[in-house]
Write a protein that holds these residues in place. Structure first.
Motif, PDB file in Angstrom:
ATOM      1  N   HIS A  34      92.875  65.270  57.679  1.00 10.03           N
ATOM      2  CA  HIS A  34      93.851  64.690  58.601  1.00 10.03           C
ATOM      3  C   HIS A  34      94.917  65.701  59.009  1.00 10.03           C
ATOM      4  CE1 HIS A  34      92.295  60.813  57.139  1.00 10.03           C
ATOM      5  NE2 HIS A  34      92.580  61.206  55.908  1.00 10.03           N
ATOM      6  N   ALA A  35      95.413  65.543  60.247  1.00  8.90           N
ATOM      7  CA  ALA A  35      96.547  66.336  60.708  1.00  8.90           C
ATOM      8  C   ALA A  35      97.753  65.446  60.994  1.00  8.90           C
ATOM      9  CB  ALA A  35      96.181  67.121  61.963  1.00  8.90           C
ATOM     10  N   THR A  36      97.590  64.140  60.833  1.00  6.18           N
ATOM     11  CA  THR A  36      98.711  63.217  61.010  1.00  6.18           C
ATOM     12  C   THR A  36      98.464  61.959  60.187  1.00  6.18           C
ATOM     13  OG1 THR A  36      99.869  61.764  62.582  1.00  6.18           O
ATOM     14  CG2 THR A  36      97.615  62.389  63.137  1.00  6.18           C
ATOM     15  N   MET A  37      99.521  61.413  59.629  1.00  3.28           N
ATOM     16  CA  MET A  37      99.422  60.173  58.861  1.00  3.28           C
ATOM     17  C   MET A  37      98.956  59.012  59.735  1.00  3.28           C
ATOM     18  SD  MET A  37     100.077  60.463  55.628  1.00  3.28           S
ATOM     19  CE  MET A  37     100.417  58.743  55.233  1.00  3.28           C
ATOM     20  N   ASN A  38      99.208  59.109  61.034  1.00  3.97           N
ATOM     21  CA  ASN A  38      98.855  58.015  61.944  1.00  3.97           C
ATOM     22  C   ASN A  38      97.349  57.814  62.065  1.00  3.97           C
ATOM     23  OD1 ASN A  38     101.568  57.482  62.616  1.00  3.97           O
ATOM     24  ND2 ASN A  38     101.557  59.141  64.098  1.00  3.97           N
ATOM     25  N   SER A  39      96.566  58.814  61.658  1.00  8.74           N
ATOM     26  CA  SER A  39      95.109  58.697  61.723  1.00  8.74           C
ATOM     27  C   SER A  39      94.512  58.093  60.462  1.00  8.74           C
ATOM     28  CB  SER A  39      94.484  60.087  61.939  1.00  8.74           C
ATOM     29  OG  SER A  39      94.876  60.629  63.173  1.00  8.74           O
ATOM     30  N   VAL A  40      95.285  58.038  59.415  1.00 11.61           N
ATOM     31  CA  VAL A  40      94.736  57.665  58.112  1.00 11.61           C
ATOM     32  C   VAL A  40      94.291  56.202  58.060  1.00 11.61           C
ATOM     33  CG1 VAL A  40      95.195  57.484  55.647  1.00 11.61           C
ATOM     34  CG2 VAL A  40      96.064  59.454  56.938  1.00 11.61           C
ATOM     35  N   GLN A  41      95.206  55.285  58.367  1.00  9.56           N
ATOM     36  CA  GLN A  41      94.878  53.868  58.203  1.00  9.56           C
ATOM     37  C   GLN A  41      93.740  53.400  59.109  1.00  9.56           C
ATOM     38  OE1 GLN A  41      96.412  52.354  55.561  1.00  9.56           O
ATOM     39  NE2 GLN A  41      94.645  50.994  55.857  1.00  9.56           N
ATOM     40  N   PRO A  42      93.682  53.845  60.383  1.00  7.81           N
ATOM     41  CA  PRO A  42      92.551  53.413  61.222  1.00  7.81           C
ATOM     42  C   PRO A  42      91.191  53.799  60.668  1.00  7.81           C
ATOM     43  CG  PRO A  42      94.304  54.274  62.605  1.00  7.81           C
ATOM     44  CD  PRO A  42      94.696  54.567  61.183  1.00  7.81           C
ATOM     45  N   ILE A  43      91.070  55.019  60.119  1.00  6.31           N
ATOM     46  CA  ILE A  43      89.753  55.428  59.620  1.00  6.31           C
ATOM     47  C   ILE A  43      89.461  54.762  58.267  1.00  6.31           C
ATOM     48  CG2 ILE A  43      90.560  57.533  58.454  1.00  6.31           C
ATOM     49  CD1 ILE A  43      87.231  56.963  60.351  1.00  6.31           C
TER      50      ILE A  43
END
Length: 226
Positions: free
Chosen positions: A12-21
Motif C-alpha cells: 500500500h501507498a495510502t491508508m485509504n486503499s487498505v479497507q476497500p481491499i
C-alpha cells in the motif's frame, strides 16, 4: 495447496486503499491470509511531484522484497498510480505480482469504446488513461478515454470527510454517464463511493473485487504450471 493456504502480500501507498481491499478479500476469499506492507509517504510525495521518481520506485521495490521475504504466494499493489512500476519489477521475483487496476482496465476495454476515468490523485488519471490506450492497441480496438481528476476529493477523504468525498465523485459520475459506455474508479480508495451511489445508468468498475479474483487466479495458475 488450497486457497485457504494462500498467503498474499498487499503493498500500500495510502491508508485509504487498505479497507476497500480487505473488504473485497473478506467477501470473495475470506480464507486466505493477508500480509500488509505500507509506505504512506509515497502517496504524499506523489501528490507533490506528480510523477513516480526513481527514488519512489526503489522504495516500492523494497516493500515488494519484504513481502517476498515474508513467504507470500502472491503480491498485489493497491495503488494504481504505481501500476507502471509493476511492469518494470515483476520479472525480478518468482511469485505472481499484479498491479491494482490492470485487470479492471482490460475488462473496461472489452466492455465499451467510450471509457470514463475518474481519479482523485493527480498522477492516477493520466496513468490510467495511458494504460487503457496501450491495452486498446494490443486488442486492436478504438477507444476514447475521458479522464476527470478531482484531487479535492482525496483531500476530503484524508481529512475524514467521507461523505463529501463520495459526493464529489457522484457529481462526476453523472456528467460522464451522458457520453460514456463504462466508467472506471481509478483507485481502490474510491470504491466506497460506489456503495453510496443511489442511481447509475451505465456500468461502473472498481478494482478491489476484480483484483482479488485476479491475484488468486494467478497463484492457482502458477501452482498448476509448477
Amino acid at each position: 495447496m488450497s486457497e485457504a493456504d494462500y498467503r498474499i502480500g498487499l503493498v500500500h501507498a495510502t491508508m485509504n486503499s487498505v479497507q476497500p481491499i480487505l473488504n473485497a478479500f473478506q467477501v470473495h476469499v475470506p480464507q486466505v491470509t493477508l500480509v500488509n506492507f505500507m509506505d504512506e509517504s509515497l502517496i504524499f510525495e506523489l501528490n507533490e511531484t506528480g510523477i513516480v521518481t526513481k527514488g519512489m520506485a526503489r522504495r516500492l521495490l523494497n516493500l515488494v522484497e519484504k513481502a517476498v521475504m515474508s513467504g507470500v504466494d502472491g503480491i498485489l499493489l493497491t495503488c494504481s498510480s504505481f501500476t507502471p512500476v509493476v511492469a518494470e519489477i515483476r520479472h525480478l521475483f518468482d511469485v505472481p505480482m499484479l498491479s491494482a487496476d490492470l485487470s479492471m482496465l482490460e475488462k473496461a476495454v472489452e466492455m465499451g469504446s467510450r471509457i470514463g476515468v475518474i481519479a482523485t490523485v493527480e498522477a492516477a488519471g493520466p496513468t490510467t488513461a495511458t494504460i487503457l490506450e496501450k491495452i486498446s492497441l494490443e486488442k486492436q480496438k478504438d477507444v476514447v478515454v475521458k479522464t476527470v481528476v478531482i484531487p479535492e476529493a482525496f483531500k476530503e477523504l484524508q481529512n475524514g470527510n467521507r461523505t463529501k468525498h463520495d459526493e464529489l465523485i457522484h457529481r462526476e459520475v453523472q456528467e460522464l454517464s451522458n457520453d460514456c459506455d463504462v466508467i472506471l474508479f481509478a483507485q481502490f480508495s474510491m470504491a466506497r463511493a460506489l456503495e453510496t451511489l443511489d442511481i447509475t445508468t451505465i456500468p461502473i468498475l472498481t478494482s478491489p473485487e476484480i483484483s482479488v479474483k485476479s491475484i488468486v487466479a494467478e497463484i492457482s495458475k502458477k501452482e498448476i504450471n509448477v
